[in-house]
Motif scaffolding. Structure first.
Motif, PDB file in Angstrom:
ATOM      1  N   ASP A  85      13.142  13.970  44.794  1.00 40.27           N
ATOM      2  CA  ASP A  85      14.427  14.558  44.407  1.00 40.27           C
ATOM      3  C   ASP A  85      15.151  15.015  45.670  1.00 40.27           C
ATOM      4  O   ASP A  85      14.707  15.936  46.358  1.00 40.27           O
ATOM      5  N   VAL A  86      16.273  14.382  45.977  1.00 44.02           N
ATOM      6  CA  VAL A  86      17.028  14.697  47.195  1.00 44.02           C
ATOM      7  C   VAL A  86      18.366  15.360  46.886  1.00 44.02           C
ATOM      8  O   VAL A  86      19.194  15.542  47.779  1.00 44.02           O
ATOM      9  N   THR A  87      18.582  15.738  45.638  1.00 47.66           N
ATOM     10  CA  THR A  87      19.878  16.258  45.193  1.00 47.66           C
ATOM     11  C   THR A  87      20.387  17.386  46.079  1.00 47.66           C
ATOM     12  O   THR A  87      21.574  17.434  46.433  1.00 47.66           O
ATOM     13  N   ASP A  88      19.504  18.302  46.444  1.00 46.12           N
ATOM     14  CA  ASP A  88      19.920  19.485  47.200  1.00 46.12           C
ATOM     15  C   ASP A  88      20.309  19.170  48.641  1.00 46.12           C
ATOM     16  O   ASP A  88      20.837  20.040  49.340  1.00 46.12           O
ATOM     17  N   HIS A  89      20.063  17.959  49.099  1.00 52.60           N
ATOM     18  CA  HIS A  89      20.400  17.574  50.473  1.00 52.60           C
ATOM     19  C   HIS A  89      21.683  16.741  50.560  1.00 52.60           C
ATOM     20  O   HIS A  89      22.143  16.429  51.663  1.00 52.60           O
ATOM     21  N   LEU A  90      22.247  16.406  49.409  1.00 58.56           N
ATOM     22  CA  LEU A  90      23.340  15.433  49.407  1.00 58.56           C
ATOM     23  C   LEU A  90      24.663  15.978  49.927  1.00 58.56           C
ATOM     24  O   LEU A  90      25.562  15.206  50.253  1.00 58.56           O
ATOM     25  N   ARG A  91      24.792  17.300  50.015  1.00 57.20           N
ATOM     26  CA  ARG A  91      26.039  17.882  50.523  1.00 57.20           C
ATOM     27  C   ARG A  91      25.873  18.485  51.918  1.00 57.20           C
ATOM     28  O   ARG A  91      26.727  19.249  52.371  1.00 57.20           O
ATOM     29  N   ASP A  92      24.786  18.150  52.592  1.00 56.56           N
ATOM     30  CA  ASP A  92      24.628  18.573  53.985  1.00 56.56           C
ATOM     31  C   ASP A  92      25.740  17.931  54.820  1.00 56.56           C
ATOM     32  O   ASP A  92      26.166  16.805  54.530  1.00 56.56           O
ATOM     33  N   PRO A  93      26.228  18.630  55.845  1.00 59.68           N
ATOM     34  CA  PRO A  93      27.321  18.079  56.658  1.00 59.68           C
ATOM     35  C   PRO A  93      27.046  16.699  57.229  1.00 59.68           C
ATOM     36  O   PRO A  93      27.958  15.856  57.299  1.00 59.68           O
ATOM     37  N   ASP A  94      25.805  16.431  57.653  1.00 58.58           N
ATOM     38  CA  ASP A  94      25.517  15.125  58.251  1.00 58.58           C
ATOM     39  C   ASP A  94      25.587  13.999  57.229  1.00 58.58           C
ATOM     40  O   ASP A  94      25.873  12.850  57.570  1.00 58.58           O
ATOM     41  N   VAL A  95      25.365  14.339  55.951  1.00 55.51           N
ATOM     42  CA  VAL A  95      25.515  13.352  54.882  1.00 55.51           C
ATOM     43  C   VAL A  95      26.992  13.202  54.522  1.00 55.51           C
ATOM     44  O   VAL A  95      27.501  12.083  54.393  1.00 55.51           O
ATOM     45  N   SER A  96      27.692  14.330  54.376  1.00 54.50           N
ATOM     46  CA  SER A  96      29.107  14.305  53.991  1.00 54.50           C
ATOM     47  C   SER A  96      29.944  13.464  54.957  1.00 54.50           C
ATOM     48  O   SER A  96      30.888  12.777  54.547  1.00 54.50           O
ATOM     49  N   SER A  97      29.597  13.517  56.237  1.00 53.69           N
ATOM     50  CA  SER A  97      30.396  12.809  57.245  1.00 53.69           C
ATOM     51  C   SER A  97      30.276  11.288  57.137  1.00 53.69           C
ATOM     52  O   SER A  97      31.082  10.560  57.721  1.00 53.69           O
ATOM     53  N   LEU A  98      29.280  10.800  56.391  1.00 57.20           N
ATOM     54  CA  LEU A  98      29.051   9.357  56.300  1.00 57.20           C
ATOM     55  C   LEU A  98      29.544   8.735  55.001  1.00 57.20           C
ATOM     56  O   LEU A  98      29.584   7.509  54.879  1.00 57.20           O
ATOM     57  N   VAL A  99      29.922   9.566  54.029  1.00 57.53           N
ATOM     58  CA  VAL A  99      30.190   9.055  52.685  1.00 57.53           C
ATOM     59  C   VAL A  99      31.335   8.053  52.646  1.00 57.53           C
ATOM     60  O   VAL A  99      31.230   6.999  52.014  1.00 57.53           O
ATOM     61  N   SER A 100      32.456   8.365  53.319  1.00 52.22           N
ATOM     62  CA  SER A 100      33.611   7.459  53.260  1.00 52.22           C
ATOM     63  C   SER A 100      33.275   6.076  53.801  1.00 52.22           C
ATOM     64  O   SER A 100      33.677   5.059  53.229  1.00 52.22           O
ATOM     65  N   ALA A 101      32.542   6.034  54.910  1.00 53.99           N
ATOM     66  CA  ALA A 101      32.189   4.748  55.515  1.00 53.99           C
ATOM     67  C   ALA A 101      31.288   3.947  54.577  1.00 53.99           C
ATOM     68  O   ALA A 101      31.476   2.733  54.396  1.00 53.99           O
ATOM     69  N   VAL A 102      30.334   4.615  53.968  1.00 57.95           N
ATOM     70  CA  VAL A 102      29.411   3.949  53.046  1.00 57.95           C
ATOM     71  C   VAL A 102      30.163   3.418  51.823  1.00 57.95           C
ATOM     72  O   VAL A 102      29.944   2.292  51.366  1.00 57.95           O
ATOM     73  N   ALA A 103      31.079   4.248  51.312  1.00 58.38           N
ATOM     74  CA  ALA A 103      31.787   3.887  50.082  1.00 58.38           C
ATOM     75  C   ALA A 103      32.779   2.751  50.265  1.00 58.38           C
ATOM     76  O   ALA A 103      33.280   2.197  49.276  1.00 58.38           O
ATOM     77  N   ALA A 104      33.080   2.379  51.499  1.00 59.61           N
ATOM     78  CA  ALA A 104      34.050   1.313  51.753  1.00 59.61           C
ATOM     79  C   ALA A 104      33.452  -0.083  51.611  1.00 59.61           C
ATOM     80  O   ALA A 104      34.192  -1.072  51.591  1.00 59.61           O
ATOM     81  N   HIS A 105      32.128  -0.180  51.498  1.00 52.70           N
ATOM     82  CA  HIS A 105      31.470  -1.491  51.445  1.00 52.70           C
ATOM     83  C   HIS A 105      31.451  -2.045  50.021  1.00 52.70           C
ATOM     84  O   HIS A 105      31.057  -1.356  49.073  1.00 52.70           O
ATOM     85  N   GLY A 106      31.859  -3.302  49.878  1.00 53.14           N
ATOM     86  CA  GLY A 106      31.928  -3.928  48.572  1.00 53.14           C
ATOM     87  C   GLY A 106      30.604  -3.960  47.841  1.00 53.14           C
ATOM     88  O   GLY A 106      30.548  -3.727  46.623  1.00 53.14           O
ATOM     89  N   ALA A 107      29.519  -4.251  48.548  1.00 48.66           N
ATOM     90  CA  ALA A 107      28.209  -4.340  47.902  1.00 48.66           C
ATOM     91  C   ALA A 107      27.788  -2.997  47.316  1.00 48.66           C
ATOM     92  O   ALA A 107      27.199  -2.935  46.229  1.00 48.66           O
ATOM     93  N   VAL A 108      28.097  -1.924  48.027  1.00 50.24           N
ATOM     94  CA  VAL A 108      27.768  -0.585  47.540  1.00 50.24           C
ATOM     95  C   VAL A 108      28.585  -0.270  46.293  1.00 50.24           C
ATOM     96  O   VAL A 108      28.058   0.187  45.271  1.00 50.24           O
TER      97      VAL A 108
END
Length: 224
Positions: A85-108
């Motif tokens: 269970d990683v739910t509590d780590h999903l809003r850490d700053p190092d994760v938040s900074s990567l979300v937009s880049a990850v979400a831009a990929h068609g496969a994702v």
């Protein structure tokens, strides 16, 4: 009754998750936090040192790891990566900074859209994100575009970070919010935009309860 969907879209920090969770609780429907799904991929990139801009590496991450979602006791999604269970780590700053880049990929986006639609076929859902009313659930019974001024959204994010034990300067968060808005709005695949039939709600200077009541009024008017 056939499953009914409510789509709540808007930029980062507008209060979508908080509002959507409360609306779902009031209706006794399932809340689907699509942001948590994207954050799960961003978490894997952060943990594995994968460049979130590299489409092939990000797609490989999707293939190499098992990601599962379960409804938590609070009505929200709990996210499991390889059984943990990683739910509590999903809003850490190092994760938040990567979300937009990850979400831009068609496969994702294709993979996660498939998961999101599967939930909506089985349950009445309140789903929040950036492309729910435009792409994921274009036939949702109620569509809301929830926004707020960048400075207000940055203050909310700073408060979240402080609660997690992270101190991030407000001006840095404001710039991050503005940059994320730009990236989300300009991406080629499923950009952030208001659906033509969505009701726009500005949450600046409004309480969560006021926004929830406004959305429930829309539900009462459109869902029979």
């Amino acid at each position: 009754m056939m499953p009914v969907s409510i789509a709540i879209d808007g930029p980062a920090g507008a209060g979508k998750s908080t509002v959507a969770r409360m609306v779902a609780k009031r209706l006794n429907w399932m809340y689907v936090d699509t942001g948590a799904m994207y954050r799960a991929i961003a978490f894997l990139c952060a943990r594995s040192g994968v460049d979130p801009e590299d489409a092939q590496e990000v797609e490989a991450i999707l293939q190499q790891h098992e990601i599962e979602f379960e409804e938590g006791s609070d009505g929200g999604l709990r996210v499991f990566v390889d059984g943990s269970d990683v739910t509590d780590h999903l809003r850490d700053p190092d994760v938040s900074s990567l979300v937009s880049a990850v979400a831009a990929h068609g496969a994702v986006r294709d993979r996660l859209t498939e998961w999101q639609r599967a939930f909506a076929k089985r349950y009445s859902v309140v789903m929040d994100g950036r492309d729910i009313g435009t792409v994921v659930l274009p036939n949702a019974a109620v569509k809301v575009f929830l926004t707020a001024q960048p400075e207000e959204r940055a203050r909310r994010r700073q408060s979240e970070f402080l609660q997690q034990g992270f101190h991030v300067p407000l001006d840095e968060i404001v710039q991050s919010v503005i940059e994320r808005d730009r990236r989300d709005s300009e991406r080629e695949i499923a950009p952030l935009r208001q659906a033509e039939d969505a009701v726009r709600i500005d949450s600046t200077n409004k309480t969560v309860e006021q926004i929830v009541d406004q959305i429930l009024q829309l539900v009462a008017a459109h869902v029979r």
